[in-house]
Design an enzyme around this catalytic site. Structure first.
Site, PDB file in Angstrom:
ATOM      1  N   GLU A 195      -8.105  -1.244   8.229  1.00 30.35           N
ATOM      2  CA  GLU A 195      -8.164  -1.683   6.841  1.00 30.35           C
ATOM      3  C   GLU A 195      -8.886  -0.604   6.039  1.00 30.35           C
ATOM      4  O   GLU A 195      -9.984  -0.192   6.411  1.00 30.35           O
ATOM      5  CB  GLU A 195      -8.926  -3.003   6.734  1.00 30.35           C
ATOM      6  CG  GLU A 195      -9.003  -3.539   5.307  1.00 30.35           C
ATOM      7  CD  GLU A 195      -9.853  -4.801   5.196  1.00 30.35           C
ATOM      8  OE1 GLU A 195      -9.833  -5.434   4.130  1.00 30.35           O
ATOM      9  OE2 GLU A 195     -10.558  -5.122   6.174  1.00 30.35           O
ATOM     10  N   ARG A 398     -13.532  -5.605  23.218  1.00 30.84           N
ATOM     11  CA  ARG A 398     -14.162  -4.886  22.114  1.00 30.84           C
ATOM     12  C   ARG A 398     -15.375  -4.136  22.642  1.00 30.84           C
ATOM     13  O   ARG A 398     -16.066  -4.605  23.536  1.00 30.84           O
ATOM     14  CB  ARG A 398     -14.590  -5.871  21.028  1.00 30.84           C
ATOM     15  CG  ARG A 398     -15.336  -5.220  19.871  1.00 30.84           C
ATOM     16  CD  ARG A 398     -15.645  -6.219  18.793  1.00 30.84           C
ATOM     17  NE  ARG A 398     -16.477  -5.639  17.745  1.00 30.84           N
ATOM     18  CZ  ARG A 398     -16.759  -6.238  16.598  1.00 30.84           C
ATOM     19  NH1 ARG A 398     -16.271  -7.436  16.349  1.00 30.84           N
ATOM     20  NH2 ARG A 398     -17.523  -5.648  15.711  1.00 30.84           N
ATOM     21  N   LYS A 408     -19.355  -4.286   9.103  1.00 32.69           N
ATOM     22  CA  LYS A 408     -19.332  -3.502   7.867  1.00 32.69           C
ATOM     23  C   LYS A 408     -20.342  -4.037   6.862  1.00 32.69           C
ATOM     24  O   LYS A 408     -21.013  -3.262   6.175  1.00 32.69           O
ATOM     25  CB  LYS A 408     -17.931  -3.533   7.256  1.00 32.69           C
ATOM     26  CG  LYS A 408     -16.891  -2.727   8.007  1.00 32.69           C
ATOM     27  CD  LYS A 408     -15.551  -2.798   7.286  1.00 32.69           C
ATOM     28  CE  LYS A 408     -14.476  -2.076   8.068  1.00 32.69           C
ATOM     29  NZ  LYS A 408     -13.156  -2.179   7.391  1.00 32.69           N
TER      30      LYS A 408
END
Length: 748
Positions: A195, A398, A408
């Site tokens: 993204e 992950r 973030k």
């Protein structure tokens, strides 16, 4: 085709494992109960390692013919059994001479791997140690190259993983081949869908590396697709920085696309879902909708028609898998999009757009982290409801590290409060941050691949990746010297050269290809206070790159600090008999100045190994996480360019970060994986740390004035030259200060 490898066998069948990994022609089955190596192929079984190597080499179209083949194959069989040091060295001499003008011993890399290199892996630690002591540079270069190949690393990682899991008949395909179901060479298409709302971090790096790895392994394609479905967060500048970050890791997509390229098709498919009764519009408030989904309550508008606030897929009200409880697939957003402008007022969610674009772009395998596993059912429901081509999903764990934040939102908090200097801060887990701290692309790739197809959710220590990085940089990092500025002591060499002498020495004693440096010799030199304090009267020590010397006298101030020393040389002395080998620098002159440098080291940004959801990040920020130490370095450092990795001998590895505003060259310490270097420093008294920079958050609402701009960051490493600041007056000013009994500083 299946290759069974007995994990308890001694010696281990490295040759069979190596060629299977290199050719990718066999699935690997690590079996602790197997009594021997075996290859099952088309109903036939091969039970000797030599047979297996020949069969796989033929299947891989590899030429194993060589006039020297018989000789080296015999050597490979005997090397693991040689124990006498003279015999080992004689063998190395033969290899080194042959490799002086050759890249490989025989016909190519695969012959060397399967016949010679693997014998080193089977040999003793003593044999490997003798090879790596630098006396056989050509043999070591050859060994290091083959050891660094991805196929070798993945093969070794497979053994380690199998043993770690007690080899429970775990089948792992060579180079993860088993992980991509229904994969066909030349037809595999993967995608990496970031993204464009921030910078890539080390977790993204794993996904990007794996996607490229599989695409290349199957001779397919990788798509870099920007998931630009939320105009509130996204900017075109982030697309540029993401591509730069990928380039820093050596990753380049075959195709670059955007989800917004398909907005028209996605919109049409949403209308189709409404027409077929698979979706409905809903104007339920977001908080109420979240509560209803959690409790399995149907929306009051589930059976209505019309267009209001959002569009929801009509899947289930009370499915045990809550991702299937009528998820939102389109929502309103009046903010202009950075690519499509104000054409759209509604945008698809990631969960709706992703399977559609995967199908439209021909993606064959969608690699997703385990956090999306519950959403896999939703992904396939979308595919089936819309009648699109099915895409295979491959789950992987992950990447999480202790004392590390990947959120973030939380990373933004550190930037906004000026605790860090930007998104490329060496304390940040961003690609730019870890690269700036000295992480190499080679180590990053090898580490990601060594994780294998694991689906375990664990928080990893940082030591393993930094140890791997050290192995990459140690053979090529030039060696220089630096002395802590506040702690040096003048030494008079009574029989030293009457005038300055300059000698040309290798920058790396074990690797002449690194280049040369100029070393200055003088009758007045400087050593560090810590070394000077440790010297005993009349002790023989070694001055590195010079020879032995006797300590004849030592002057000590009232505070206990050494203020001066007198030595005389003993160049015929045996350095192997001295306990102390020290670095030193000659008294600077205009022609040969010392260079002012700053050595930087860092702590973690949080004091807790793993933050829980209820934890407030502000409560776990250490008072100090940056440590600065002023030093003087030899003049050779002025030849460096930004991004060069070096070793200040006896201090560690550093990466040159360029010149600061005051002209001083800054060097960031690279962790080497040792426990002491990686331990959190949060428990230390910040007030006692010289040169430390306190972490002082900005007042709430204050705009960040970080030196690294958030939306436009230059490439981390450029080619620009720097102008170092020489320091020629240290004896006239700083040494005077020391001689007056200056108090000793405490440096972390």
């Amino acid at each position: 085709m299946s290759l069974t490898l007995p994990t308890k066998a001694s010696p281990f069948p490295f040759a069979a494992l190596a060629i299977a990994s290199y050719t990718q022609k066999a699935d690997l089955n690590f079996d602790e109960n197997a009594t021997g190596v075996s290859l099952d192929l088309d109903g036939a079984r091969y039970a000797t390692e030599e047979e297996i190597v020949n069969v796989l080499a033929k299947l891989g179209d590899l030429d194993r013919e060589s006039t020297k083949a018989a000789t080296y194959f015999a050597l490979a069989k005997t090397l693991p059994t040689i124990t006498a040091v003279p015999d080992i060295l004689t063998t190395f001499d033969s290899l080194d001479n042959h490799l002086a003008y050759r890249t490989f011993l025989a016909s190519g890399a695969i012959f060397d791997i399967t016949n010679i290199h693997v014998s080193f892996l089977s040999a003793s630690i003593k044999t490997l140690g003798l090879l790596k002591n630098g006396q056989h540079v050509h043999a070591l270069r050859w060994f290091s190259y083959l050891e660094g190949l991805e196929s070798t690393q993945v093969a070794l990682a497979g053994i380690a993983a199998a043993k770690a899991n007690k080899a429970r008949n775990t089948k792992t395909a060579a180079s993860f081949a088993l992980g991509l179901q229904n994969a066909k060479e030349g037809e595999v298409v993967t995608r990496f869908p970031p993204e464009p709302s921030g910078y890539l971090h080390i977790g993204h790096a794993k996904a990007a590396i794996l996607n490229q790895y599989f695409a290349q392994m199957y001779k397919g394609k990788m798509i870099i697709r920007f998931d630009d479905t939320n105009p509130t967060k996204e900017r075109s500048e982030f697309e540029e920085t993401i591509l730069e970050d990928l380039e820093l890791m050596g990753i380049k997509g075959d195709i670059i696309s955007h989800t917004s390229d398909y907005f028209d098709q996605i919109y049409d498919l949403a209308i189709k879902m409404m027409e077929t009764g698979h979706a409905y519009t809903d104007d339920t408030e977001q908080a109420q909708m979240r509560e209803e989904r959690g409790k399995g309550i149907a929306s009051a508008h589930r059976d209505d028609s019309g267009l209001r606030w959002c569009l929801r897929a009509k899947i289930s009200v009370d499915d045990q898998n809550k991702t299937l409880r009528d998820p939102v697939i389109f929502r309103c957003n009046v903010i202009p999009h950075h690519r499509t402008g104000d054409k759209w007022k509604i945008y698809p969610t990631y969960d709706f757009a992703c399977p559609i674009v995967d199908a439209l772009e021909g993606v064959t395998h969608a690699l997703r982290t385990m956090e999306y596993r519950e959403r896999n059912a939703q992904y396939y429901w979308m595919i089936e409801a819309l009648g699109l081509r099915r895409v295979s999903i491959w789950d992987f764990s992950r990447l999480n590290f202790i004392y590390t934040l990947l959120s973030k939102r939380k990373l933004h908090w550190f930037v906004d409060n000026k605790i860090v200097k930007g998104w490329d801060d060496p304390r940040f887990p961003t690609v730019r941050g870890i690269r700036r701290r000295g992480m190499t692309v080679e180590a990053l790739k090898q580490y990601m691949l060594s994780q294998g197809p694991s689906q375990s959710l664990v928080s990893l220590e940082w030591d393993s990746i930094w140890v791997l990085n050290k192995k990459v940089i140690d053979p090529i990092a030039p060696r220089f010297w630096a002395l802590v500025k506040a702690k040096y002591v003048p030494v008079t060499i009574t029989d030293g050269p009457p005038k300055l002498e300059v000698k040309t020495l290798p920058r790396h004693k074990k690797n002449p290809e690194v280049g040369e440096k100029q070393t200055v010799y003088s009758s007045t030199i400087l050593v560090e206070q810590e070394d000077a304090a440790s010297f005993e009267d009349q002790e023989e020590i070694t001055l590195m790159d010079w020879g032995n010397a006797f300590v004849r006298s030592k002057t000590v101030a009232a505070n206990g600090e050494v203020t001066s020393l007198t030595m005389n040389l003993n160049l015929d002395g045996d350095f192997r008999k001295t306990k102390k080998k020290i670095t030193w620098l000659a008294q600077p002159t205009d022609a040969y100045p010392m260079i002012d440098v700053t050595l930087l080291d860092y702590d973690y940004l949080i004091t807790k190994k793993k933050l829980e959801e209820e934890d407030d990040v502000k409560d776990f920020v250490p008072p100090v996480s940056e440590f600065r130490e002023e030093a003087l370095a030899d003049g050779n450092v002025k030849t460096l360019t930004k991004g060069d990795i070096i070793q200040f001998e006896r201090k560690g590895y550093f990466i040159f970060d360029g010149a600061a505003e005051d002209g001083k060259l800054e060097f960031i310490k690279i962790p080497d994986g040792r426990a002491a270097g990686l331990a959190s420093k949060a428990g230390k008294d910040a007030a006692a740390v010289e040169g430390s920079v306190p972490a002082t958050p900005s007042p709430s609402g204050t705009e960040s004035q970080s030196t690294s701009k958030m939306y436009k960051v230059e490439k981390v490493y450029g080619e620009e030259a720097v102008s170092p600041v020489p320091n020629n007056n240290i004896l006239a000013k700083d040494l005077l200060r020391q001689s007056l009994g200056r108090s000793r500083a405490t440096v972390c």
